[in-house]
Structures are given as C-alpha cells and as structure tokens.
Design an enzyme around this catalytic site. Structure first.
Site, short mmCIF file in Angstrom:
data_model
loop_
_atom_site.label_atom_id
_atom_site.label_comp_id
_atom_site.label_asym_id
_atom_site.label_seq_id
_atom_site.Cartn_x
_atom_site.Cartn_y
_atom_site.Cartn_z
N LYS A 110 0.84 -1.20 0.00
CA LYS A 110 0.00 0.00 0.00
C LYS A 110 0.87 1.25 0.00
CE LYS A 110 -4.59 0.96 1.56
NZ LYS A 110 -5.70 0.67 2.47
N LYS A 192 -2.48 -14.98 -8.31
CA LYS A 192 -3.15 -15.64 -7.20
C LYS A 192 -4.63 -15.27 -7.18
CE LYS A 192 -3.44 -13.98 -3.02
NZ LYS A 192 -3.26 -13.49 -1.65
N LYS A 195 -9.85 -11.68 -4.10
CA LYS A 195 -10.90 -10.66 -4.26
C LYS A 195 -10.33 -9.37 -4.83
CE LYS A 195 -15.01 -11.65 -2.74
NZ LYS A 195 -15.44 -12.28 -3.91
P1 TYM Z 1 -8.18 -14.64 3.86
O1 TYM Z 1 -9.53 -14.37 4.42
O2 TYM Z 1 -7.64 -13.75 2.81
O3 TYM Z 1 -8.14 -16.11 3.27
C1 TYM Z 1 -8.61 -17.24 3.99
C2 TYM Z 1 -7.72 -18.43 3.71
O4 TYM Z 1 -7.71 -18.74 2.32
C3 TYM Z 1 -6.36 -18.82 1.85
N1 TYM Z 1 -6.31 -18.36 0.45
C4 TYM Z 1 -5.71 -19.02 -0.54
N2 TYM Z 1 -5.01 -20.19 -0.57
C5 TYM Z 1 -4.51 -20.59 -1.75
N3 TYM Z 1 -4.67 -19.90 -2.93
C6 TYM Z 1 -5.36 -18.74 -2.96
N4 TYM Z 1 -5.53 -18.08 -4.10
C7 TYM Z 1 -5.90 -18.24 -1.73
N5 TYM Z 1 -6.61 -17.13 -1.38
C8 TYM Z 1 -6.85 -17.22 -0.05
C9 TYM Z 1 -5.58 -17.90 2.76
O5 TYM Z 1 -4.21 -18.22 2.75
C10 TYM Z 1 -6.25 -18.16 4.09
O6 TYM Z 1 -5.71 -19.30 4.72
N6 TYM Z 1 -5.20 -12.86 7.48
C11 TYM Z 1 -6.03 -13.99 7.08
C12 TYM Z 1 -7.15 -14.29 8.06
C13 TYM Z 1 -6.71 -14.54 9.45
C14 TYM Z 1 -6.07 -15.71 9.95
C15 TYM Z 1 -5.88 -15.46 11.33
C16 TYM Z 1 -5.65 -16.90 9.36
C17 TYM Z 1 -6.87 -13.67 10.49
N7 TYM Z 1 -6.39 -14.21 11.62
C18 TYM Z 1 -5.26 -16.41 12.17
C19 TYM Z 1 -5.04 -17.87 10.20
C20 TYM Z 1 -4.86 -17.61 11.58
C21 TYM Z 1 -6.66 -13.67 5.73
O7 TYM Z 1 -6.83 -12.53 5.38
O8 TYM Z 1 -7.11 -14.78 5.04
#
Ligand code: TYM
Length: 323
Positions: A110, A192, A195
């Site tokens: 960002k 990747k 969204k």
């Molecule tokens: P988020 O909400 O973006 O995504 C949720 C989970 O989906 C996985 N993911 C993917 N894996 C493979 N290929 C892709 N294209 C792809 N897009 C998304 C993400 O790696 C994730 O596991 N910061 C985290 C949420 C979070 C979290 C936590 C996760 C908050 N606190 C504590 C684990 C433990 C996030 O934004 O994921």
C-alpha cells in the site's frame, strides 16, 4: 493437537479459499481440537459498511457450515465475540518492533503504491498473532500468502517468551500447515486468486455464473490441434484440482499430443466445479432458511472460544504484570 485458522468476511468465499484452507479445516476437524473463526476485526481494515460486514459474517458462517464444518467436531466462532483478542493484541504490540511490521507485504504494498495506510493495516499481523497465540494453537492451516504472518506470529511469541517467560514459555509456537498442491490457487488471469484482483470463482455461484467465469480464464492462443504445455497453463492448474485422476491423465495426454481446445477444458471445468459444490449449495440454502440455527452455532462457539482464550490471556497478563 490444537488447530486454529481464520477467514475474513470480505465477500463470497472462492475456490482459492477452499483448496488453500477450508478443505484442510474439514480434514483436521476430526480427531483434533479445532477452532475456526470469522475474522471480522481484521475485515474492519477494508470493509467500511456496518450492514455489509454483519451480512458478510453471517454468510461466511453459513458457507463454512454448508461446506461441512461440523460444530460438534470443531468450535466455529466470530473473532469479535472474543474481545480478549484485542487485549492480547495490545500486550503483544508492546513487544513488537516496528521494523517487523514495516516488512509485511499488505502494508508495504500500500505504501509502495503511495496510498496512505491506517494503523489497523500496519498492526494487522499483531492482531493475527493474538488470534493464534490466544488459543495455544499447534497448527494453523493456511494458504501460502499467510506464511509471512505465521513467521511474524512465531517471532512475536518468542520475543514475549524471552522478555517475560522466566524459564517457562508463555506462548506455544504454532506451525503453519500449507498444502503444497494448493498453496497458491491461480485466478482467472493467472495471478493468485484474490478478491482484490477481481479474478475469483465463487464457491456458491450458480452454475451459469461459474461457466461464464471459466470462459474468462486466460490462456495462450494455440488452436485445438497444436500441442500445449499443461504445467504452464493456468486453466489446467484449476482443472487438476477438480477432475478425477483418470480424466486428468486423459486431458494431460491430449494437451501434450494436441487435439484438445481450451474451450472444451473450460466447459468441463465449469461442470466439475458446479457438481463438486452442488451438495454444499443445497445445504447452504437450508442454513440460510434457518438463521436462528446459525446464531445458535455462533453463540455456542463464542462460549467455548472465550473459555479457551481466558486461560491464555490470564497467563499472559500475569507474565507481564498487568494482573
Ligand atoms: P483470507 O480471508 O484472505 O483467506 C482465507 C484463507 O484462504 C487462503 N487463500 C488461498 N489459498 C490458496 N490460494 C489462494 N488463491 C488463496 N486465497 C486465499 C488464505 O491463505 C487463508 O488461509 N489474514 C487472514 C485471516 C486470518 C487468519 C488469522 C488466518 C486472520 N487471523 C489467524 C489464520 C490464523 C486472511 O486474510 O485470510
């Protein structure tokens, strides 16, 4: 083993979320002590509409239940139902060097784009560390994009343990669980699936919408008869996730020999996706028709999660002298 992971309520779940994370949630809910949550505090860094956020939280709960998350097996909860999280985030913040957070990609990107960042985005990895450490997690199933956050979590835990541990570690060090074959699921444009790139295929889209999306998958322009490279092809990477082994072999062979067009693979992929999620789509309609049942699951999950969280928070408070 204590398993924990979270997912942001920032729009419909996509197949990157499914293969990168949710499928592992489902596999690990059996025989482990599993906690899965909807990360609504985290979503505040991007969602700025209260009703939209509330709806999105409900949607993710319904999505996960429909996909097979079993509240009898795992604790399913909403992050903000456990306000202990934010208190632990502060305790961790106090031992986290700024430099560790300046290196984290979402903040760095960002700033590199010249967009001013809020403190919430900067501090996001500390909140995520609190999510994980608060439950004494051993294993955190995530996609590759979360690896850096897991490293920071471990660094913060070690730092806190060193500063306050007195020979006994306060926090358990968690391990990421990243499945090699689905670590980065590609989106329609080959980047990747995410969204923010607008390149997603949603799990709960109608079959027609799925087909429309699949038709937009970017490939090279080789005609049907020309040999193609399955490994370098984004479409085939998605196809591989859904097709049974014999079909995968057949399509791979025809890629190499020539004689298969991308159009055919796109149509077959769309059919597989729609069929794969059809039972979940039906179950989702059931949950949506009975929102009170979703609320019951949420309330029970909050109670269980808070009970577990309290133990660790009290330990951390005592260690640093605020209790
Ligand atoms: P988020 O909400 O973006 O995504 C949720 C989970 O989906 C996985 N993911 C993917 N894996 C493979 N290929 C892709 N294209 C792809 N897009 C998304 C993400 O790696 C994730 O596991 N910061 C985290 C949420 C979070 C979290 C936590 C996760 C908050 N606190 C504590 C684990 C433990 C996030 O934004 O994921």
């Amino acid at each position: 083993m204590r398993v924990l992971s979270g997912i942001q309520p920032s729009g419909g779940l996509h197949i990157g979320n499914y293969f990168g994370a949710i499928r592992q949630y489902l596999a690990l809910q059996h025989g482990n002590d599993a906690f899965y949550f909807v990360a609504d505090y985290h979503a505040l860094t991007s969602v700025r509409d209260a009703d939209r956020l509330r709806r999105a939280v409900f949607d993710v709960l319904a999505d996960l239940l429909a996909l097979g998350l079993d509240p009898e097996e795992a604790t399913l909860f909403v992050q903000s139902d456990v306000p202990e999280t934010t208190e632990l985030a502060w305790l961790l913040s106090s031992v986290t060097p700024m430099g560790w957070l300046e290196k984290c990609v979402s903040y760095k990107d960002k700033v590199a784009q010249g967009i001013p960042a809020e403190h919430g985005l900067f501090a996001y990895p500390v909140l995520q560390a609190a999510d994980i450490l608060l439950y004494d997690a051993d294993v955190v199933p995530v996609g590759q994009d979360q690896k850096q956050h897991l490293e920071v979590t471990r660094d913060i835990a070690e730092r806190f343990n060193n500063v306050y541990g007195r020979g006994e570690p306060v926090f358990r060090l968690p391990e990421p669980y990243i499945l090699e074959t689905a670590a980065v699921v590609p989106g329609l444009d080959g980047r990747k699936m995410s969204k923010s790139y607008e390149n997603t295929i949603e799990i709960f889209d109608e079959p027609k919408a799925i087909l429309k999306k699949c038709k937009r998958i970017v490939t090279d322009s080789r005609p049907v008869e020309e040999p193609k490279d399955p490994e370098g092809d984004n479409l085939f990477q998605l196809f591989k996730l859904f097709a049974p082994a014999d079909e995968r072999t057949e399509v791979e062979r025809r890629y190499r020999a020539g004689g298969i067009g991308y159009g055919e693979v796109k149509t077959r992929l769309a059919e597989h996706i729609a069929a794969h999620f059809a039972p979940a789509r039906a179950r989702r309609a059931e949950w949506v028709a009975h929102p009170a049942r979703v609320s019951e699951v949420r309330a029970a999950g909050a109670e269980q999660a808070r009970r577990a969280a309290r133990v660790v928070l009290d330990r951390a408070r005592a260690a640093c002298g605020v209790a």
